[in-house]
Write a protein that holds these residues in place. Structure first.
Motif, PDB file in Angstrom:
ATOM      1  N   ALA A 131       0.867  -1.173   0.000  1.00  9.44           N
ATOM      2  CA  ALA A 131       0.000   0.000   0.000  1.00  9.44           C
ATOM      3  C   ALA A 131       0.913   1.234   0.000  1.00  9.44           C
ATOM      4  O   ALA A 131       2.121   1.137   0.240  1.00  9.44           O
ATOM      5  CB  ALA A 131      -0.885  -0.003   1.234  1.00  9.44           C
ATOM      6  N   ILE A 132       0.343   2.378  -0.256  1.00 10.51           N
ATOM      7  CA  ILE A 132       1.096   3.633  -0.200  1.00 10.51           C
ATOM      8  C   ILE A 132       1.401   3.958   1.257  1.00 10.51           C
ATOM      9  O   ILE A 132       0.548   3.812   2.128  1.00 10.51           O
ATOM     10  CB  ILE A 132       0.317   4.764  -0.888  1.00 10.51           C
ATOM     11  CG1 ILE A 132       0.211   4.467  -2.392  1.00 10.51           C
ATOM     12  CG2 ILE A 132       0.977   6.120  -0.643  1.00 10.51           C
ATOM     13  CD1 ILE A 132      -0.647   5.434  -3.171  1.00 10.51           C
ATOM     14  N   TYR A 133       2.631   4.373   1.516  1.00 13.57           N
ATOM     15  CA  TYR A 133       3.076   4.716   2.860  1.00 13.57           C
ATOM     16  C   TYR A 133       3.960   5.959   2.779  1.00 13.57           C
ATOM     17  O   TYR A 133       4.467   6.303   1.710  1.00 13.57           O
ATOM     18  CB  TYR A 133       3.836   3.546   3.503  1.00 13.57           C
ATOM     19  CG  TYR A 133       5.025   3.082   2.703  1.00 13.57           C
ATOM     20  CD1 TYR A 133       6.286   3.649   2.880  1.00 13.57           C
ATOM     21  CD2 TYR A 133       4.897   2.078   1.739  1.00 13.57           C
ATOM     22  CE1 TYR A 133       7.373   3.230   2.137  1.00 13.57           C
ATOM     23  CE2 TYR A 133       5.983   1.651   0.993  1.00 13.57           C
ATOM     24  CZ  TYR A 133       7.213   2.223   1.197  1.00 13.57           C
ATOM     25  OH  TYR A 133       8.305   1.816   0.462  1.00 13.57           O
ATOM     26  N   LEU A 134       4.155   6.611   3.912  1.00 16.03           N
ATOM     27  CA  LEU A 134       5.010   7.798   3.965  1.00 16.03           C
ATOM     28  C   LEU A 134       6.439   7.399   4.309  1.00 16.03           C
ATOM     29  O   LEU A 134       6.671   6.617   5.223  1.00 16.03           O
ATOM     30  CB  LEU A 134       4.502   8.795   5.002  1.00 16.03           C
ATOM     31  CG  LEU A 134       3.223   9.544   4.657  1.00 16.03           C
ATOM     32  CD1 LEU A 134       2.849  10.493   5.790  1.00 16.03           C
ATOM     33  CD2 LEU A 134       3.375  10.309   3.349  1.00 16.03           C
ATOM     34  N   ASP A 135       7.377   7.941   3.570  1.00 14.83           N
ATOM     35  CA  ASP A 135       8.794   7.796   3.856  1.00 14.83           C
ATOM     36  C   ASP A 135       9.385   9.195   3.740  1.00 14.83           C
ATOM     37  O   ASP A 135       9.303   9.804   2.665  1.00 14.83           O
ATOM     38  CB  ASP A 135       9.444   6.828   2.869  1.00 14.83           C
ATOM     39  CG  ASP A 135      10.907   6.556   3.194  1.00 14.83           C
ATOM     40  OD1 ASP A 135      11.381   6.969   4.274  1.00 14.83           O
ATOM     41  OD2 ASP A 135      11.592   5.935   2.363  1.00 14.83           O
ATOM     42  N   THR A 136       9.946   9.691   4.806  1.00 15.91           N
ATOM     43  CA  THR A 136      10.455  11.066   4.891  1.00 15.91           C
ATOM     44  C   THR A 136       9.396  12.075   4.450  1.00 15.91           C
ATOM     45  O   THR A 136       9.710  13.070   3.804  1.00 15.91           O
ATOM     46  CB  THR A 136      11.768  11.260   4.097  1.00 15.91           C
ATOM     47  OG1 THR A 136      11.543  11.026   2.707  1.00 15.91           O
ATOM     48  CG2 THR A 136      12.871  10.367   4.611  1.00 15.91           C
ATOM     49  N   GLY A 137       8.140  11.785   4.772  1.00 16.33           N
ATOM     50  CA  GLY A 137       7.054  12.698   4.479  1.00 16.33           C
ATOM     51  C   GLY A 137       6.536  12.648   3.050  1.00 16.33           C
ATOM     52  O   GLY A 137       5.678  13.441   2.669  1.00 16.33           O
TER      53      GLY A 137
END
Length: 148
Positions: A131-137
């Protein structure tokens, strides 16, 4: 665009390494406003794929990391002045070719893609695996390109 060069960390000249780090920090830290450790230990084990302009500045870059059964393409970038002319497509195709040539036993190529580029990577055959996730915003997703 110039031909792509592929070098291991030990093959890079000091000037090439400086230019790689300069453009990666400019894009991933400054342009994308992400405070993180951009230079990491994976650089010393990676294959570095890049093109340079006549002044020696990096115009497109990606690194390849052997993860055993798979190859990771990371730090994919096109310098701002070189965007919008197909340079990204040429870079990814060159990275896929280099990954297959350099790591022929790998079963797949993987990438941690910025979510807005999902369709771009899908055009090469990459399929989402997360799924889509946040990495460094920044929104990302994991994608895989199985090998035949």
């Amino acid at each position: 665009m110039a031909e792509f060069q592929q070098k291991s960390f030990d093959q890079l000249t000091a000037t090439e390494l400086f230019e790689i780090y300069r453009i990666r920090v400019a894009v991933f830290v400054v342009e994308q406003d992400c405070a993180y450790q951009e230079v990491d230990d994976l650089d010393s084990h990676a294959q570095h794929l890049f093109t340079r302009d006549a002044a020696g500045h990096i115009t497109a870059y990606a690194r390849l990391i052997d993860e055993g059964q798979q190859v990771r393409i990371g730090r994919v970038l096109v310098a701002p002045a070189n965007r919008g002319n197909g340079a990204g497509r040429r870079l990814v195709q060159a990275a896929l070719t280099a990954a297959e040539r350099t790591y022929p036993a790998a079963k797949a190529t993987v990438i941690q893609a910025q979510a807005y580029l999902q369709d771009f990577y899908a055009s090469f055959g990459f399929q989402p695996t997360s799924a889509i996730y946040l990495d460094t915003g920044i929104s990302h997703l994991d994608m895989v390109l199985p090998r035949q």
